[in-house]
Design a protein around this motif. Structure first.
Motif, PDB file in Angstrom:
ATOM      1  N   HIS A 104       0.825  -1.220   0.000  1.00 39.54           N
ATOM      2  CA  HIS A 104       0.000   0.000   0.000  1.00 39.54           C
ATOM      3  C   HIS A 104       0.854   1.263   0.000  1.00 39.54           C
ATOM      4  O   HIS A 104       0.650   2.177  -0.814  1.00 39.54           O
ATOM      5  N   TYR A 105       1.823   1.341   0.922  1.00 36.19           N
ATOM      6  CA  TYR A 105       2.577   2.579   1.097  1.00 36.19           C
ATOM      7  C   TYR A 105       3.642   2.813   0.027  1.00 36.19           C
ATOM      8  O   TYR A 105       4.312   3.849   0.026  1.00 36.19           O
ATOM      9  N   ASN A 106       3.798   1.863  -0.880  1.00 35.59           N
ATOM     10  CA  ASN A 106       4.659   2.078  -2.041  1.00 35.59           C
ATOM     11  C   ASN A 106       3.845   2.268  -3.319  1.00 35.59           C
ATOM     12  O   ASN A 106       4.408   2.399  -4.403  1.00 35.59           O
ATOM     13  N   THR A 116       0.391   4.019  -5.589  1.00 40.13           N
ATOM     14  CA  THR A 116      -0.161   5.355  -5.851  1.00 40.13           C
ATOM     15  C   THR A 116      -1.253   5.723  -4.846  1.00 40.13           C
ATOM     16  O   THR A 116      -1.679   6.876  -4.799  1.00 40.13           O
ATOM     17  N   ARG A 117      -1.681   4.755  -4.037  1.00 46.14           N
ATOM     18  CA  ARG A 117      -2.728   5.005  -3.042  1.00 46.14           C
ATOM     19  C   ARG A 117      -2.151   5.357  -1.664  1.00 46.14           C
ATOM     20  O   ARG A 117      -2.898   5.452  -0.684  1.00 46.14           O
ATOM     21  N   LYS A 118      -0.856   5.549  -1.582  1.00 45.98           N
ATOM     22  CA  LYS A 118      -0.199   5.689  -0.284  1.00 45.98           C
ATOM     23  C   LYS A 118      -0.678   6.884   0.540  1.00 45.98           C
ATOM     24  O   LYS A 118      -0.548   6.886   1.770  1.00 45.98           O
ATOM     25  N   GLN A 119      -1.251   7.895  -0.112  1.00 48.37           N
ATOM     26  CA  GLN A 119      -1.752   9.059   0.618  1.00 48.37           C
ATOM     27  C   GLN A 119      -3.163   8.828   1.162  1.00 48.37           C
ATOM     28  O   GLN A 119      -3.672   9.644   1.936  1.00 48.37           O
ATOM     29  N   LYS A 120      -3.773   7.734   0.771  1.00 50.53           N
ATOM     30  CA  LYS A 120      -5.136   7.401   1.209  1.00 50.53           C
ATOM     31  C   LYS A 120      -5.079   6.346   2.316  1.00 50.53           C
ATOM     32  O   LYS A 120      -4.024   5.782   2.604  1.00 50.53           O
ATOM     33  N   GLY A 157      -8.195   4.176  -0.879  1.00 41.57           N
ATOM     34  CA  GLY A 157      -6.993   3.514  -0.381  1.00 41.57           C
ATOM     35  C   GLY A 157      -7.058   2.005  -0.511  1.00 41.57           C
ATOM     36  O   GLY A 157      -7.495   1.471  -1.538  1.00 41.57           O
TER      37      GLY A 157
END
Length: 288
Positions: A50-52, A54-58, A102
């Protein structure tokens, strides 16, 4: 290049295969299904994906299916309207709505009851849900990652898991290796966990003797990384002068029968351990 080392420690061939699959998973929104023994770090992998991405800000929303009573899972996942059931005093969003934009991580998906599996399948197919006790259709956009310690293909064959849901969730399968199959990663992880624990408790630098390292390498870790963490933290507390020696390392007495067969030993050592195991099993005094 994705730096997984920030969250996952390891250099072994077994974990490198996992890194390659994770790198592929990160490039798209494909569903990821993670399997592996208890304690191998399934949620750590899910978070790394997840944190790598494109959704990492969600939001990253984790749900342990096994920890929620069957009667509450539907409300927990899809939300409920005020008055939907006793105790529903207000409208409440479910985990799918919370994860909108996310990732939702459904841990221990193999524990989900059959009737909810059907509802989950429909929600995943339509990408929309209806809260318990409501009529409004709620659309959402989430990336789905699931994990289980069970063999879902076998669960399908035995009738405990829906075949259509199995294929919907399969996506890119990531099988995490057991710690005993990761060679010197054991020491890399042990030293990392030791440094973190020492820093958190202001204990200064703590080291492992060669003998202590050999003892760790000779154990099969049925509880995997989670067990290693407990062993290392206890050893850090018990050691003298910030040096962990052989006697400071205690292994779990819940070790399963025959676990020593996973360890690399000479024939003489195997024979000794087999005899010792049965002497201890039948409460016969063992003299070291």
């Amino acid at each position: 290049k994705y730096d997984f080392q920030k969250s996952i420690i390891g250099e072994s061939g077994a974990i490198q295969k996992v890194f390659k699959l994770m790198a592929k998973a990160i490039k798209t929104n494909i569903t990821v299904s993670i399997t592996g023994e208890t304690g191998t770090g399934k949620e750590v992998v899910a978070k790394a994906v997840h944190y790598n991405s494109t959704r990492k800000q969600k939001p990253f929303v984790a749900v342990n299916i096994a920890a929620i009573p069957d009667s509450l899972i539907e409300s927990e996942l899809f939300g409920h309207e005020k008055g939907a059931f006793t105790g529903a005093l207000a409208r409440r969003k479910g985990k799918f709505e919370e994860a909108d934009g996310g990732t939702i991580f459904l841990d221990e998906i193999g524990e989900m009851v059959m009737n909810l599996q059907a509802k989950l399948l429909r929600v995943l197919q339509e990408r929309e849900l209806t809260r318990v006790g409501g009529n409004d259709i709620v659309k959402f956009d989430v990336r789905v990652i699931v994990a289980t310690h069970r063999n879902l293909a076998e669960e399908v064959k035995s009738g405990n898991f829906r075949e259509d849901l199995f294929y919907r969730l399969l996506g890119i399968p990531v099988e995490l290796p057991a710690l005993r199959d990761r060679d010197k990663d054991i020491l890399l992880i042990a030293k990392y966990l030791l440094s973190v624990f020492a820093k958190e408790n202001q204990m200064g630098k703590i080291t492992l003797t060669k003998e202590a390292q050999t003892k760790l390498m000779g154990y099969s870790f049925p509880g995997n990384v989670r067990e290693l963490k407990s062993i290392i933290e206890l050893a850090a507390v018990m050691c003298e002068d910030n040096v962990i020696d052989v006697d400071d390392i205690s292994f779990n007495t819940l070790q399963k029968e025959g676990e020593f067969l996973f360890q690399e030993m000479t024939l003489k050592e195997y024979t000794f351990n087999i005899i010792r195991y049965f002497l201890e099993k039948y409460d016969i005094i063992v003299i070291n």
